[in-house]
Enzyme design. Structure first.
Site, PDB file in Angstrom:
ATOM      1  N   GLU A 115       0.863  -1.393   0.049  1.00 36.48           N
ATOM      2  CA  GLU A 115       0.045   0.025  -0.104  1.00 36.48           C
ATOM      3  C   GLU A 115       1.046   1.345  -0.009  1.00 36.48           C
ATOM      4  OE1 GLU A 115      -1.748   0.609   4.088  1.00 36.48           O
ATOM      5  OE2 GLU A 115      -1.395  -1.430   4.085  1.00 36.48           O
ATOM      6  N   LYS A 117       2.635   4.290   1.133  1.00 37.48           N
ATOM      7  CA  LYS A 117       3.097   4.940   2.431  1.00 37.48           C
ATOM      8  C   LYS A 117       2.677   6.504   2.406  1.00 37.48           C
ATOM      9  CE  LYS A 117       6.369   4.739   6.173  1.00 37.48           C
ATOM     10  NZ  LYS A 117       6.553   6.140   6.411  1.00 37.48           N
ATOM     11  N   ASP A 119       2.918  10.324   3.429  1.00 39.83           N
ATOM     12  CA  ASP A 119       3.576  11.065   4.059  1.00 39.83           C
ATOM     13  C   ASP A 119       2.875  12.265   4.921  1.00 39.83           C
ATOM     14  OD1 ASP A 119       6.064  11.763   5.028  1.00 39.83           O
ATOM     15  OD2 ASP A 119       6.765  12.908   3.427  1.00 39.83           O
ATOM     16  N   TYR A 229      -5.295   2.524   7.618  1.00 41.28           N
ATOM     17  CA  TYR A 229      -4.549   1.344   7.224  1.00 41.28           C
ATOM     18  C   TYR A 229      -4.509   0.286   7.875  1.00 41.28           C
ATOM     19  CZ  TYR A 229      -1.075   3.770  10.143  1.00 41.28           C
ATOM     20  OH  TYR A 229      -0.200   4.230  11.160  1.00 41.28           O
ATOM     21  N   LYS A 317      11.079   2.433   1.165  1.00 37.82           N
ATOM     22  CA  LYS A 317      10.962   3.772   1.223  1.00 37.82           C
ATOM     23  C   LYS A 317      11.310   4.527  -0.501  1.00 37.82           C
ATOM     24  CE  LYS A 317      11.119   6.482   4.375  1.00 37.82           C
ATOM     25  NZ  LYS A 317      10.981   6.880   5.885  1.00 37.82           N
ATOM     26  N   CYS A 411      25.622  40.016 -23.533  1.00 35.39           N
ATOM     27  CA  CYS A 411      25.697  38.580 -23.594  1.00 35.39           C
ATOM     28  C   CYS A 411      27.135  38.400 -22.883  1.00 35.39           C
ATOM     29  CB  CYS A 411      25.862  37.921 -24.876  1.00 35.39           C
ATOM     30  SG  CYS A 411      25.931  36.211 -25.235  1.00 35.39           S
ATOM     31  N   CYS A 414      29.148  36.720 -26.434  1.00 40.82           N
ATOM     32  CA  CYS A 414      29.511  37.462 -27.373  1.00 40.82           C
ATOM     33  C   CYS A 414      29.529  38.632 -27.208  1.00 40.82           C
ATOM     34  CB  CYS A 414      28.839  37.098 -28.611  1.00 40.82           C
ATOM     35  SG  CYS A 414      27.013  37.738 -28.582  1.00 40.82           S
ATOM     36  N   CYS A 429      20.034  37.219 -26.190  1.00 39.02           N
ATOM     37  CA  CYS A 429      21.211  37.812 -26.751  1.00 39.02           C
ATOM     38  C   CYS A 429      20.789  38.230 -28.035  1.00 39.02           C
ATOM     39  CB  CYS A 429      22.307  36.834 -26.886  1.00 39.02           C
ATOM     40  SG  CYS A 429      23.652  37.130 -27.831  1.00 39.02           S
ATOM     41  N   CYS A 434      26.229  34.794 -32.127  1.00 36.58           N
ATOM     42  CA  CYS A 434      26.932  34.539 -31.015  1.00 36.58           C
ATOM     43  C   CYS A 434      27.280  33.059 -31.174  1.00 36.58           C
ATOM     44  CB  CYS A 434      25.558  34.484 -30.184  1.00 36.58           C
ATOM     45  SG  CYS A 434      26.055  34.299 -28.393  1.00 36.58           S
TER      46      CYS A 434
HETATM   47  O1  JCF Z   1       0.806   5.472   5.455  1.00 37.07           O
HETATM   48  C1  JCF Z   1       1.759   5.400   6.247  1.00 37.07           C
HETATM   49  N1  JCF Z   1       2.196   6.225   6.589  1.00 37.07           N
HETATM   50  C2  JCF Z   1       1.529   4.086   6.871  1.00 37.07           C
HETATM   51  C3  JCF Z   1       2.030   4.024   8.261  1.00 37.07           C
HETATM   52  C4  JCF Z   1       0.758   2.922   6.522  1.00 37.07           C
HETATM   53  C5  JCF Z   1       0.596   1.933   7.073  1.00 37.07           C
HETATM   54  O2  JCF Z   1       0.089   0.655   6.578  1.00 37.07           O
HETATM   55  C6  JCF Z   1       1.452   1.632   8.385  1.00 37.07           C
HETATM   56  C7  JCF Z   1       2.046   2.577   8.932  1.00 37.07           C
HETATM   57  C8  JCF Z   1       2.686   2.520  10.119  1.00 37.07           C
HETATM   58  C9  JCF Z   1       2.579   1.476  10.766  1.00 37.07           C
HETATM   59  N2  JCF Z   1       1.298   0.356   9.042  1.00 37.07           N
HETATM   60  C10 JCF Z   1       1.892   0.087  10.027  1.00 37.07           C
HETATM   61  C11 JCF Z   1       2.019  -1.044  10.937  1.00 37.07           C
END
Ligand code: JCF
Length: 674
Positions: A115, A117, A119, A229, A317, A411, A414, A429, A434
Site C-alpha cells: 500500500e 505509504k 507522508d 490502514y 522507502k 551577452c 559574445c 542575446c 553568437c
Molecule cells: O501511510 C502510512 N504512513 C502508513 C504507516 C501505512 C501503514 O500501513 C502503516 C504505517 C505505520 C505502521 N502500518 C503500520 C503497521
C-alpha cells in the site's frame, strides 16, 4: 415549527449530509453540487440554533471546531502503534522476505499487501457503538495526544460509522495517516504568504501543524485528509487477513487507499513498488514509499514484533527527492535561440542517487517570485526526472550577505546587447553570430533524438566552433580525419569513430531531421505531425502559412515561425548542402501505397509551368522522393531546357528521362485520382 417537527427535519438533514459526506470523501464521487450540500448544512445549523436541545455530537454541523484547549490530554494506546522498519532497495526487501520465510519455516510464497505509504502523521480513532469518541496522535507509539476536537473537523473522518452494509461493532479502533494534499498545501501557503505568516516547508509539516492545533477552529480551515490502514482493538467482529481489513473499513465510511494491492510473493510487491515510484508524481498527495505487510493475520501474530517494529511489515522507502543546499553563484547560459537562462550553481548534493550542482532558475520573474539570492540556502528537487529545480529559499537560514541577482546587460559569450522583449518572460542575446547559440544549435542537431551523432558532445562542439571548423550544420559533414585528430583529447581512433558516426547519421528520418533543424516552436512532436502531413521536405518548405494553419495542432505562431525559417536564405542553403552531403530519409510508411512510391525524381533544366520546389512538393505528395544529384537510386529525371551535366550522367546510367510535358501529364493523372 414545534420541537417534533424540528426533530424530524433535523434527522432527515443529518442523514442526507452523512450520506453526501461519504459520497464526497470516501467514494470520491459526490452526487450533488457543493452549493446544495452547503444549503442543507446551513439549514441544519439554523434549526440546531433554534433548538439547541437537539444538537448531538455526531451531527454533521459539529465539525467547525471548538474553543481552544490549554493543552492536549495524553492518551495511552491499548495496542501500541508500532513504527516500521525501513528498506531502501530490492535486496533489502528480498532479505525481509527470506526472514519471514525462515521464521515461519515455509518455502511457499507468502501473500503480501502493498500500500502507498502516506507522508503525514499517524492517528488512531475510536468508535463506540458507531460513534466517534476519541482521536489521538501516535505520539511515541504508547502514548499520544488527545486531538479529538481536531479530528472531528476532518471531513473524511466520519462522526458516526455507516451501518447500511454491516452491523457496527461494539468498539472499533481504526488507524490511519492524516495528510494534506499537495494542492491544498500550495493554496494554504499562498494564503499565509499574503497574510505575512511563516510558510510550511512541506505538506507533512503542514498536516502535523494543523492537527496539533490547540484551537480546532483553525484545524477546521485546513485541507486535511486521511487514509486508514489498520485497526487496534475491535470488539464484536473478527478479521483473518489484512486485505479483508482494507476492504471492510470503507463499508463503515473509513476510507482506505484504493491503490493498495494484494501481491502473491515478494517479487510482485517489489514490482508494485517500482510501478508506484514511476507514477509518484501523478498523485495529488505525497508518498514516501510503500508499506509491505504479510496478509494473513495469523502469520502476523506468529511473527510478532522486535524493538517496536512488527516483523510482518516493512516500509520500502522512495528515494528522497528533496534536499537542501546552498547557492554559490548564479550564471546565465545562452540557448539555441539566444534565450539567456539563469542557472544556479550550488554546493553539490545527492538527490535521488544523482549528484546535483546546477538547477535552472528559468527566468527573471521566477527568481523574483521565489526571491532567490546568491548565498541562500535552498530546497532543491528533481521533479519526476532529470532537471533539478529550486523549490524555495529557506529564509530562516538566509545569511546577511546574500546578493540579489541582476541580469547581465550584455551577452556573457559574445558581448552583444541583451534585451527583454515586451511580452516575453526571457532575456535574449541579440548577437546574430553568437557562438554560444551556434554551439547550442549544433549540440541539439547532433543529440540522440535528433540526428543522433554519438560522441559529438559539448566539449567537442565547443572546440569545433571555437576553431572555426563548424559554422553551420552542413559543415559537420565536411570534417576530415586530420581536422578531428588535431583536436584536444582526440586520438586518431576516436576521430575515426566520430567520422563513422557522422556518416551513419546521414540515414535518418524526416521527423528527426525536422526536429534537428531547431525551427523555433517545432519540437519533436510537431516535427512528427509535419512529416506525416507533408510526407516530404519540399512540400513542407513550400507550404504557405494558410496551408500550415489548416493542420491540426499548428497555430498561426508556429506557422509563422516555420515560414520565416524556410524563407531565410541561409537556412535553405544549409538544408541544400545537407542533402547534397547525403543526408536522407525513407519516405514515411503511409506513402507506400501512393502512386509514386518507390520513385526518386531529379529535376534539371527549366520547368515551364511551375517552380522546381513546387514540382518536388507534388512528387512528395504523390509518395515519391526527390534528390538533387544523380545517383543509382534515382529512377526518373525530368529534363527541361538547358539541362546540363545531370542529363548526361542520367543517360549514362540508363535512368528514364521525362520531358516537363510528360511529367505534367503523369502528375495530372495522379492528382485527379486524389
Ligand atoms: O501511510 C502510512 N504512513 C502508513 C504507516 C501505512 C501503514 O500501513 C502503516 C504505517 C505505520 C505502521 N502500518 C503500520 C503497521
Amino acid at each position: 415549527m414545534n420541537l417534533a417537527e424540528a426533530r424530524k427535519e433535523i434527522e432527515a438533514l443529518r442523514k442526507a449530509l452523512h450520506y453526501h459526506n461519504y459520497r464526497y470523501y470516501v467514494l470520491d464521487d459526490p452526487e450533488i453540487p457543493d452549493a446544495e450540500y452547503d444549503r442543507m448544512m446551513r439549514r441544519l445549523m439554523e434549526l440546531e440554533t433554534r433548538f439547541p436541545e437537539l444538537v448531538t455530537p455526531d451531527s454533521p454541523s459539529q465539525r467547525v471546531g471548538a474553543p481552544p484547549l490549554e493543552a492536549f490530554e495524553t492518551v495511552s494506546h491499548d495496542v501500541p502503534m508500532l513504527s516500521l522498519a525501513n528498506g531502501f532497495d530490492d535486496g533489502e526487501i528480498r532479505e525481509f522476505d527470506r526472514r519471514v520465510h525462515r521464521m515461519l519455516k515455509t518455502d511457499a510464497a507468502i501473500d503480501y499487501v502493498g500500500e502507498p505509504k502516506m507522508d503525514g502523521l499517524a492517528i488512531e480513532v475510536r468508535y463506540e457503538k458507531g460513534l466517534l469518541t476519541l482521536g489521538a496522535t501516535r505520539g511515541d507509539g504508547f502514548t499520544g495526544e488527545d486531538v479529538t476536537a481536531n479530528i472531528r473537523t476532518i471531513g473524511a473522518i466520519p462522526l458516526r460509522l455507516r451501518s447500511d452494509e454491516l452491523p457496527v461493532p461494539e468498539r472499533l479502533d481504526a488507524r490511519g495517516e492524516v495528510f494534506m494534499p499537495i494542492e491544498g498545501f500550495r493554496k494554504l501557503n499562498e494564503q499565509r504568504k499574503k497574510e505575512g505568516q511563516p510558510l510550511f516547508s512541506n505538506p507533512r509539516n503542514a498536516a502535523a501543524g494543523s492537527l496539533r492545533q490547540l484551537d480546532s477552529r483553525i484545524t477546521a480551515t485546513r485541507p486535511l485528509d486521511i487514509y486508514f490502514y489498520g485497526i487496534g482493538i475491535v470488539e464484536g467482529m473478527t478479521f483473518t487477513t489484512h486485505w479483508e481489513i482494507l476492504k471492510t473499513l470503507p463499508k463503515f465510511g473509513l476510507k482506505t487507499n484504493p491503490h493498495a494491492r494484494l501481491c502473491h510473493g515478494i517479487e510482485e510487491a517489489i514490482a508494485y513498488y517500482h510501478d508506484l515510484l514511476e507514477k509518484r508524481d501523478d498523485f495529488p498527495y505525497e508518498m514516501d514509499g510503500i508499506v509491505i505487510k504479510v496478509n494473513e493475520l495469523a502469520l502476523q501474530r506468529e511473527l510478532g514484533e522486535v524493538s517496536r517494529s512488527p516483523r510482518w511489515a516493512i516500509a520500502y522507502k522512495f528515494p528522497a527527492s528533496q534536499e537542501m543546499t546552498r547557492i554559490e553563484d548564479i550564471i546565465v547560459q545562452v540557448g539555441r535561440t539566444g534565450v539567456l537562462t539563469p542557472v544556479a550553481v550550488m554546493k553539490p548534493v545527492e538527490v535521488e542517487g544523482a549528484v546535483v550542482s546546477r538547477a535552472t532558475l528559468h527566468n527573471q520573474d521566477e527568481i523574483e517570485r521565489k526571491d532567490i539570492r546568491v548565498g541562500d540556502w535552498v530546497i532543491i528537487q528533481r521533479a519526476g526526472g532529470v532537471i533539478p529545480e529550486v523549490v524555495r529559499v529557506v529564509l530562516s537560514k538566509r545569511p546577511p550577505d546574500v546578493k540579489r541577482f541582476e541580469f547581465p546587460k550584455t551577452c556573457p559569450v559574445c558581448g552583444s546587447p541583451v534585451v527583454r522583449l515586451p511580452g516575453e518572460a526571457s532575456h535574449r542575446c541579440m548577437g546574430i553570430s553568437c557562438p554560444a547559440q551556434l554551439k547550442a544549435k549544433i549540440r541539439h542537431f547532433a543529440s540522440k533524438r535528433a540526428m543522433d551523432i554519438d560522441g559529438l558532445g559539448q566539449k567537442l562542439v565547443d572546440q569545433l566552433v571555437d576553431k572555426g571548423l563548424v559554422k553551420n550544420f552542413a559543415d559537420l559533414y565536411r570534417l576530415n580525419l586530420e581536422q578531428l585528430a588535431g583536436l584536444e583529447r582526440m586520438g586518431e581512433k576516436s576521430a575515426q569513430n566520430l567520422l563513422e558516426e557522422i556518416e551513419k547519421s546521414k540515414a535518418t528520418t524526416l521527423p528527426r531531421f525536422l526536429y534537428a533543424l531547431g525551427i523555433p516552436l517545432v519540437g519533436e512532436h510537431l516535427a512528427q505531425v509535419l512529416a506525416e502531413h507533408f510526407g516530404g521536405l519540399e512540400a513542407l518548405m513550400s507550404a504557405d502559412e494558410e496551408t500550415l494553419t489548416q493542420i491540426n495542432e499548428i497555430g498561426p505562431q508556429v506557422a509563422r515561425s516555420i515560414r520565416t525559417f524556410f524563407d531565410t536564405q541561409e537556412n535553405r542553403e544549409v538544408i541544400r548542402r545537407l542533402r547534397d552531403a547525403g543526408v536522407r530519409w525513407e519516405a514515411p510508411a503511409a506513402s507506400h501505397d501512393l502512386p509514386l512510391a518507390g520513385e526518386v525524381f531529379v529535376f534539371t533544366g527549366a520547368l515551364p509551368d511551375m517552380t522546381r520546389d513546387e514540382a518536388k512538393a507534388i512528387v512528395e505528395r504523390l509518395g515519391g522522393q526527390t534528390a538533387n544529384q544523380i545517383s543509382r537510386k534515382v529512377t526518373r529525371v525530368v529534363a527541361g531546357e538547358k539541362a546540363g551535366s545531370k542529363l548526361e550522367k542520367a543517360k549514362a546510367l540508363g535512368i528514364r528521362i521525362l520531358t516537363p510535358e510528360q511529367f505534367n501529364s503523369i502528375i495530372r493523372e495522379h492528382m485527379r485520382e486524389r
